[in-house]
Design a protein around this motif. Structure first.
Motif, PDB file in Angstrom:
ATOM      1  N   TYR A 114       0.799  -1.219   0.000  1.00 35.77           N
ATOM      2  CA  TYR A 114       0.000   0.000   0.000  1.00 35.77           C
ATOM      3  C   TYR A 114       0.837   1.277   0.000  1.00 35.77           C
ATOM      4  O   TYR A 114       0.327   2.355   0.282  1.00 35.77           O
ATOM      5  CB  TYR A 114      -0.998  -0.007   1.164  1.00 35.77           C
ATOM      6  N   SER A 115       2.137   1.189  -0.362  1.00 32.34           N
ATOM      7  CA  SER A 115       2.980   2.367  -0.538  1.00 32.34           C
ATOM      8  C   SER A 115       3.603   2.312  -1.935  1.00 32.34           C
ATOM      9  O   SER A 115       4.030   1.243  -2.388  1.00 32.34           O
ATOM     10  CB  SER A 115       4.090   2.419   0.519  1.00 32.34           C
ATOM     11  N   PHE A 116       3.676   3.458  -2.616  1.00 33.20           N
ATOM     12  CA  PHE A 116       4.215   3.491  -3.968  1.00 33.20           C
ATOM     13  C   PHE A 116       5.718   3.238  -3.961  1.00 33.20           C
ATOM     14  O   PHE A 116       6.443   3.681  -3.066  1.00 33.20           O
ATOM     15  CB  PHE A 116       3.932   4.854  -4.621  1.00 33.20           C
ATOM     16  N   SER A 117       6.191   2.552  -5.008  1.00 33.53           N
ATOM     17  CA  SER A 117       7.612   2.290  -5.152  1.00 33.53           C
ATOM     18  C   SER A 117       7.921   2.000  -6.620  1.00 33.53           C
ATOM     19  O   SER A 117       7.060   1.535  -7.371  1.00 33.53           O
ATOM     20  CB  SER A 117       8.033   1.092  -4.285  1.00 33.53           C
ATOM     21  N   PHE A 118       9.162   2.287  -7.024  1.00 29.92           N
ATOM     22  CA  PHE A 118       9.623   1.954  -8.373  1.00 29.92           C
ATOM     23  C   PHE A 118      10.570   0.759  -8.355  1.00 29.92           C
ATOM     24  O   PHE A 118      10.794   0.129  -9.379  1.00 29.92           O
ATOM     25  CB  PHE A 118      10.334   3.147  -9.015  1.00 29.92           C
ATOM     26  N   GLY A 125       4.978 -12.719   2.013  1.00 25.12           N
ATOM     27  CA  GLY A 125       3.818 -12.071   2.604  1.00 25.12           C
ATOM     28  C   GLY A 125       3.524 -10.689   2.048  1.00 25.12           C
ATOM     29  O   GLY A 125       2.509 -10.096   2.392  1.00 25.12           O
ATOM     30  N   ASP A 126       4.401 -10.169   1.164  1.00 22.35           N
ATOM     31  CA  ASP A 126       4.151  -8.853   0.575  1.00 22.35           C
ATOM     32  C   ASP A 126       2.895  -8.858  -0.287  1.00 22.35           C
ATOM     33  O   ASP A 126       2.526  -9.887  -0.868  1.00 22.35           O
ATOM     34  CB  ASP A 126       5.342  -8.419  -0.296  1.00 22.35           C
ATOM     35  N   VAL A 127       2.260  -7.683  -0.379  1.00 21.55           N
ATOM     36  CA  VAL A 127       1.120  -7.486  -1.276  1.00 21.55           C
ATOM     37  C   VAL A 127       1.509  -6.422  -2.291  1.00 21.55           C
ATOM     38  O   VAL A 127       1.872  -5.307  -1.910  1.00 21.55           O
ATOM     39  CB  VAL A 127      -0.133  -7.046  -0.504  1.00 21.55           C
ATOM     40  N   ILE A 128       1.463  -6.767  -3.594  1.00 16.52           N
ATOM     41  CA  ILE A 128       1.855  -5.844  -4.658  1.00 16.52           C
ATOM     42  C   ILE A 128       0.640  -5.557  -5.530  1.00 16.52           C
ATOM     43  O   ILE A 128      -0.053  -6.485  -5.955  1.00 16.52           O
ATOM     44  CB  ILE A 128       2.987  -6.443  -5.527  1.00 16.52           C
ATOM     45  N   ASP A 129       0.385  -4.279  -5.778  1.00 10.65           N
ATOM     46  CA  ASP A 129      -0.697  -3.875  -6.672  1.00 10.65           C
ATOM     47  C   ASP A 129      -0.100  -3.253  -7.923  1.00 10.65           C
ATOM     48  O   ASP A 129       0.665  -2.282  -7.841  1.00 10.65           O
ATOM     49  CB  ASP A 129      -1.627  -2.873  -5.984  1.00 10.65           C
ATOM     50  N   ASN A 329      -3.407  -9.240   5.157  1.00 10.03           N
ATOM     51  CA  ASN A 329      -2.663  -9.924   4.093  1.00 10.03           C
ATOM     52  C   ASN A 329      -2.847 -11.435   4.198  1.00 10.03           C
ATOM     53  O   ASN A 329      -3.032 -12.131   3.192  1.00 10.03           O
ATOM     54  CB  ASN A 329      -1.178  -9.584   4.172  1.00 10.03           C
ATOM     55  N   TRP A 330      -2.794 -11.943   5.433  1.00 12.94           N
ATOM     56  CA  TRP A 330      -2.980 -13.393   5.623  1.00 12.94           C
ATOM     57  C   TRP A 330      -4.388 -13.794   5.194  1.00 12.94           C
ATOM     58  O   TRP A 330      -4.570 -14.816   4.522  1.00 12.94           O
ATOM     59  CB  TRP A 330      -2.758 -13.761   7.089  1.00 12.94           C
ATOM     60  N   PHE A 331      -5.384 -12.981   5.564  1.00 18.05           N
ATOM     61  CA  PHE A 331      -6.766 -13.307   5.205  1.00 18.05           C
ATOM     62  C   PHE A 331      -6.946 -13.315   3.691  1.00 18.05           C
ATOM     63  O   PHE A 331      -7.609 -14.203   3.133  1.00 18.05           O
ATOM     64  CB  PHE A 331      -7.720 -12.303   5.856  1.00 18.05           C
ATOM     65  N   MET A 332      -6.368 -12.345   3.009  1.00 21.28           N
ATOM     66  CA  MET A 332      -6.470 -12.306   1.542  1.00 21.28           C
ATOM     67  C   MET A 332      -5.824 -13.543   0.925  1.00 21.28           C
ATOM     68  O   MET A 332      -6.331 -14.106  -0.044  1.00 21.28           O
ATOM     69  CB  MET A 332      -5.815 -11.028   1.006  1.00 21.28           C
ATOM     70  N   GLU A 333      -4.700 -13.961   1.489  1.00 21.26           N
ATOM     71  CA  GLU A 333      -4.000 -15.150   0.979  1.00 21.26           C
ATOM     72  C   GLU A 333      -4.850 -16.403   1.129  1.00 21.26           C
ATOM     73  O   GLU A 333      -4.976 -17.204   0.199  1.00 21.26           O
ATOM     74  CB  GLU A 333      -2.678 -15.318   1.738  1.00 21.26           C
ATOM     75  N   GLN A 334      -5.455 -16.560   2.300  1.00 17.68           N
ATOM     76  CA  GLN A 334      -6.185 -17.795   2.582  1.00 17.68           C
ATOM     77  C   GLN A 334      -7.563 -17.827   1.919  1.00 17.68           C
ATOM     78  O   GLN A 334      -8.024 -18.889   1.515  1.00 17.68           O
ATOM     79  CB  GLN A 334      -6.351 -17.971   4.106  1.00 17.68           C
ATOM     80  N   GLU A 335      -8.214 -16.678   1.810  1.00 13.69           N
ATOM     81  CA  GLU A 335      -9.594 -16.645   1.326  1.00 13.69           C
ATOM     82  C   GLU A 335      -9.715 -16.214  -0.135  1.00 13.69           C
ATOM     83  O   GLU A 335     -10.817 -16.148  -0.664  1.00 13.69           O
ATOM     84  CB  GLU A 335     -10.427 -15.693   2.201  1.00 13.69           C
ATOM     85  N   LEU A 343     -10.468   0.620   1.779  1.00 11.31           N
ATOM     86  CA  LEU A 343     -10.929  -0.198   2.898  1.00 11.31           C
ATOM     87  C   LEU A 343      -9.768  -0.534   3.831  1.00 11.31           C
ATOM     88  O   LEU A 343      -9.922  -0.513   5.057  1.00 11.31           O
ATOM     89  CB  LEU A 343     -11.577  -1.486   2.381  1.00 11.31           C
ATOM     90  N   MET A 344      -8.601  -0.824   3.250  1.00 14.47           N
ATOM     91  CA  MET A 344      -7.427  -1.104   4.083  1.00 14.47           C
ATOM     92  C   MET A 344      -7.083   0.120   4.929  1.00 14.47           C
ATOM     93  O   MET A 344      -6.755  -0.001   6.121  1.00 14.47           O
ATOM     94  CB  MET A 344      -6.237  -1.501   3.216  1.00 14.47           C
TER      95      MET A 344
END
Length: 447
Positions: A114-118, A125-129, A329-335, A343-344
């Motif tokens: 949820y933070s911008f990066s190049f 466990g990372d979440v990348i959008d 993040n864990w919930f998104m992974e499992q479900e 929402l986050m």
């Protein structure tokens, strides 16, 4: 590893990225990335190449072709990213220390947790959008250990075998839902004790029944005692006795338990025979026991006795908000669901008085009520707000915050509730759009 012509990258400044952390948590060969396209089905990619290209596609589904991964593009601008294997030492043929780096090859950044990066190394466990597509790194631990991800304060204990196998008492302090029972069971599992784990919630018994529940009783000891009963101390022989809600004990029962702890002898109610069970005692409280001692609700000698071993305090979510993101993040992974950025942000701001238990229960309910796998702010989240008064959020904490900080948090709360509509927000707050925008810009509200 598959043999490709891709060059393995070598980073001289590997340490600047935090080499120790990367060695432990970094994404490595053999790990898995889970792709959740904005359209189409989810899919997994096992990382067995030195480089992967992530490209935008006009197709309405994700596609893997060799080392190229195509994702639907709803952003308009084409995107191009690379996931490359970075080595601590270019001469290291074993690639034991290699970790994957994600880099934008265009002018479009990605969101990492949820933070911008190049450019950034990836951790498990990372979440990348990327655009409206989500990528998740391999989970850190197994499903049954999800709550243990949050117990950083207990890592030293859980990795110290002499302490785990000793008979020292352990006192756990933490609000409801912080995971005291989960941690107690984990300590028992690692203690190498061959007996049972016996959990007694002291607040669920009347004072007249607690003695019998703990120490047992003989037949005819009191009205209704039609047979003898083994108490929790004997049931936990060679194992662990977990006494939950120790703060609910009356001074009389504190005295009885203190005598037992000092003598290590148990006498059933109405009996003459005594026993000396071999147990590890874990006690838990939802309140700070030092406060109860000051209020004369707990005996000083009893407190010193139960806190003389190991004491751990489990931190509530509102005081360690990074754990909210870990849990989500864990919930998104499992479900196999996606939690929207807005929402986050709302979850990160909400105080969660019920802590982990409340958060997971809310997410499970929300998933059931939501059509599809994308979770947005809706009525179920409104119910959280209406069920929790705004001023109570600050009364939960001992910290005193400045008035301007209170105003900022409240404006942000209203901003989330009305989904960023400046007209509605300014109308509800009774201020002009310019005043509202100035307040938000001061705190970079829209980032």
């Amino acid at each position: 590893m598959e043999n490709t012509n891709d060059n393995v990258l070598s980073f001289k400044n590997f340490k600047e990225y935090g080499s120790h952390i990367l060695l432990e948590r970094g994404l490595r060969l053999g790990d898995t990335l889970w792709f959740m396209p904005c359209e189409g089905r989810s899919f997994q990619v096992k990382l067995n190449r030195t480089r992967y290209d992530i490209c935008s596609s006009s197709e309405h589904k994700g596609l893997v072709d060799g080392n190229k991964i195509f994702l639907p593009n709803l952003c308009g601008k084409p995107f191009f990213y690379q996931i490359s294997l970075g080595l601590k030492n270019s001469n290291d043929e074993s690639e034991h220390d290699s970790r994957y780096l994600l880099k934008s090859m265009s002018s479009i950044p990605f969101r990492l947790n949820y933070s911008f990066s190049f450019e950034s190394f990836l951790e498990r466990g990372d979440v990348i959008d990327i655009g409206y597509n989500r990528i998740r790194g391999q989970t850190i631990r197994n499903e049954e250990d999800h709550e243990m991800l949050l117990f950083e304060e207990s890592d030293e204990l859980l990795s110290n075998l002499p302490l785990l196998t000793s008979d020292l008492n352990i006192l756990l302090e933490g609000e409801t839902g912080t995971g005291k029972t989960v941690l107690a069971k984990k300590i028992h599992e690692k203690s190498q004790r061959r007996g049972n784990f016996v959990h007694v919630n002291l607040s669920s018994f009347s004072e007249g029944l607690i003695e019998s529940e703990l120490f047992g009783h003989t037949k005819g000891a009191f009205t209704g005692a039609i047979s003898s009963k083994r108490g929790a101390f004997m049931q936990a022989n060679h194992g662990t006795l977990f006494l939950d809600e120790i703060d609910s004990l009356s001074p009389y029962l504190q005295t009885k338990l203190l005598l037992t702890l000092d003598s290590k002898i148990v006498r059933p109610v109405g009996g003459e025979e005594t026993f000396s069970p071999d147990i590890r005692l874990i006690l838990a409280s939802g309140k700070k026991l030092t406060h109860l001692v000051r209020e004369k609700k707990m005996r000083e000698d009893f407190y010193y006795r139960i806190s003389s071993g190991i004491k751990l305090e489990l931190i509530p979510l509102r005081e360690k908000r990074a754990n909210i993101q870990k849990a989500c993040n864990w919930f998104m992974e499992q479900e196999d669901v996606m939690i929207s950025l807005s929402l986050m942000n709302f979850y990160m701001e909400f105080p969660w008085p019920g802590n982990l238990r409340q958060l997971f229960s809310h997410l499970k309910r929300k998933k059931i009520l939501t059509k599809g796998r994308k979770l947005f702010y809706d009525k179920s989240d409104e119910d959280l707000v209406f069920g929790f008064k705004m001023e109570d959020k600050f009364l939960l904490s001992d910290d005193i915050i400045k008035l301007h900080e209170f105003k900022h948090r409240y404006i942000k709360h209203v901003y989330m509730r009305f989904d960023g509509s400046l007209d509605q927000i300014s109308s509800v707050l009774g201020i002009s759009r310019n005043t509202l925008r100035t307040s938000m810009e001061k705190k970079v509200m829209l980032q």
